[in-house]
Write an enzyme that holds these catalytic residues in place. Structure first.
Site, PDB file in Angstrom:
ATOM      1  N   ARG A 179      -3.237 -15.460   7.963  1.00  0.00           N
ATOM      2  CA  ARG A 179      -3.805 -16.500   7.116  1.00  0.00           C
ATOM      3  C   ARG A 179      -3.044 -17.801   7.315  1.00  0.00           C
ATOM      4  O   ARG A 179      -1.825 -17.833   7.139  1.00  0.00           O
ATOM      5  CB  ARG A 179      -3.723 -16.099   5.640  1.00  0.00           C
ATOM      6  CG  ARG A 179      -4.462 -14.809   5.295  1.00  0.00           C
ATOM      7  CD  ARG A 179      -4.222 -14.472   3.842  1.00  0.00           C
ATOM      8  NE  ARG A 179      -4.850 -13.205   3.459  1.00  0.00           N
ATOM      9  CZ  ARG A 179      -4.574 -12.543   2.347  1.00  0.00           C
ATOM     10  NH1 ARG A 179      -3.684 -13.047   1.502  1.00  0.00           N
ATOM     11  NH2 ARG A 179      -5.182 -11.411   2.068  1.00  0.00           N
TER      12      ARG A 179
ATOM     13  N   ARG B 170       1.840  13.057   7.641  1.00  0.00           N
ATOM     14  CA  ARG B 170       3.108  12.441   7.285  1.00  0.00           C
ATOM     15  C   ARG B 170       3.237  12.552   5.771  1.00  0.00           C
ATOM     16  O   ARG B 170       2.230  12.580   5.048  1.00  0.00           O
ATOM     17  CB  ARG B 170       3.145  10.973   7.696  1.00  0.00           C
ATOM     18  CG  ARG B 170       3.188  10.755   9.180  1.00  0.00           C
ATOM     19  CD  ARG B 170       4.502  11.168   9.799  1.00  0.00           C
ATOM     20  NE  ARG B 170       5.579  10.240   9.469  1.00  0.00           N
ATOM     21  CZ  ARG B 170       6.850  10.420   9.836  1.00  0.00           C
ATOM     22  NH1 ARG B 170       7.195  11.512  10.505  1.00  0.00           N
ATOM     23  NH2 ARG B 170       7.781   9.539   9.520  1.00  0.00           N
TER      24      ARG B 170
END
Length: 384
Positions: free
Chosen positions: A188, A261
């Site tokens: 951005r 995970r």
């Protein structure tokens, strides 16, 4: 002759996380008889909060509700009030702080630039360097996450804010991780630290337990119950099953075990009202063993209000490989696991009386709002 079991419920719902709880709510609203069973000692799955000295602790990691779907936002707000929390994490790289996601604040902190034009020029130059390097090596497409990240954002931000954090999170070098994990990065060229682009975001006032309690009000539930300890008995109680547990476990690991995970949490209560000044700080260097620190009071206390409670609770998060006995968090989207998951999904597609839903039962990572949206859509399409 053995007497057949009498079905007491229309639905047996295995798991009380957002998928199971939302399904139970909608089914109950339609007059269906539901029983929710939960393996953990509490309801709510990973959104469960533990109150510590007046602070709602996100026991299984930070959960920020965000969506642009007004129907989903109106639905959850019809159950509980949401506050104005805006997710604005900070990255700590070797003691220096950077705003996330990557925006003009980040670029100013990284290079001292003050205009979008200056920031864009540096990023474009570094992106081009990465592309030129690939071309010299005869590479047409990024082969791994490292190459993908550098052609998206350049070397400086990759090295300081992506590499170490990602390698700790996945337990693998970025050069060994598939490129698709990081197909795009938010960049951005404005001074905006709001992590999400969604129209709505917030935290339930009083914590996520309030939302789960509202969803399960009037629904029979039992905690500390493992479906697989007596599968035939639990199955005999209901006409249909809603399953939110591990897909491979439902089929007895017929094709092998899916990998995940997981995250381990080191929780600490500190005798200070304000430890880090923000709910989420990521530690992006490789040397710090944890990936981030969550200071929970900032999810519900804003500005100087944090000083109204003299203590604070933090959680350090450590990412590691999953093994039985730990909570599975993130599916591993590599070729082996995706292929294996598809074999189980093919079996699940032919179960006439079982609905599989959620990240474990679908082997797919979900944010909270899309999960609720899926149940709302499912309820309309299948007519609970």
């Amino acid at each position: 002759m053995k007497q057949e079991s009498i079905k007491k419920y229309d639905y047996l719902i295995i798991g009380s996380g957002l998928f199971g709880a939302t399904f139970a709510y909608l089914a109950h609203q339609m007059g269906k008889r539901c029983l929710v069973i939960e393996k953990r000692p509490h309801l709510g799955g990973n959104v469960y909060c533990e109150n510590v000295g007046g602070i709602n602790v996100h026991k299984y990691g930070a959960h920020i509700f965000h969506t642009s779907n007004k129907k989903v936002w109106d639905f959850v707000n019809s159950l509980v009030e949401f506050n104005r929390y805006t997710n604005s994490p900070v990255a700590n790289y070797k003691g220096k702080l950077y705003n996330l996601p990557f925006n003009m604040n980040t670029f100013s902190q990284m290079w001292g630039v003050v205009t979008p034009e200056e920031a864009k020029a540096i990023i474009d130059e570094q992106r081009q360097e990465a592309l030129d390097k690939m071309r010299k090596e005869g590479i047409a497409e990024p082969r791994n996450l490292e190459e993908q990240a550098q052609i998206l954002i350049g070397k400086d931000i990759y090295e300081k804010l992506i590499k170490g954090y990602t390698e700790k999170q996945w337990g693998r070098k970025c050069s060994e991780l598939p490129a698709f994990i990081i197909k795009r990065l938010p960049v951005r060229y404005v001074f905006d630290n709001n992590y999400f682009n969604d129209k709505y975001q917030g935290i339930p006032v009083g914590g996520y337990n309030k939302l789960i309690d509202a969803l399960l009000e009037g629904v029979e539930s039992r905690t500390g119950v493992d479906f697989f300890d007596d599968r035939s008995y639990w199955t005999s109680l209901a006409d249909r099953i809603v399953f939110t547990g591990q897909l491979d476990e439902f089929y007895g690991y017929r094709f092998g075990k899916l990998e995940f995970r997981t995250v381990c949490f080191e929780q600490e209560t500190l005798q200070t009202p304000n430890y880090q000044g923000n709910a989420v700080i990521n530690y992006t260097d490789a040397e710090t063993p944890y990936t981030r620190i969550i200071e929970h009071k900032h999810f519900e206390m804003f500005g100087q209000d944090v000083y109204d409670v003299p203590q604070t609770v933090i959680s350090r998060e450590y990412s590691t490989e999953w093994k039985p006995g730990l909570e599975p968090f993130y599916p591993i989207n590599d070729e082996r696991n995706n292929s294996l998951a598809q074999k189980y999904r093919d079996l699940a597609a032919h179960e006439p009386n079982v609905i599989f839903g959620g990240r474990l039962a679908e082997y797919k990572y979900y944010d909270m709002a899309p999960l609720i949206e899926k149940v709302l859509t499912l309820s309309r399409g299948r007519g609970i």
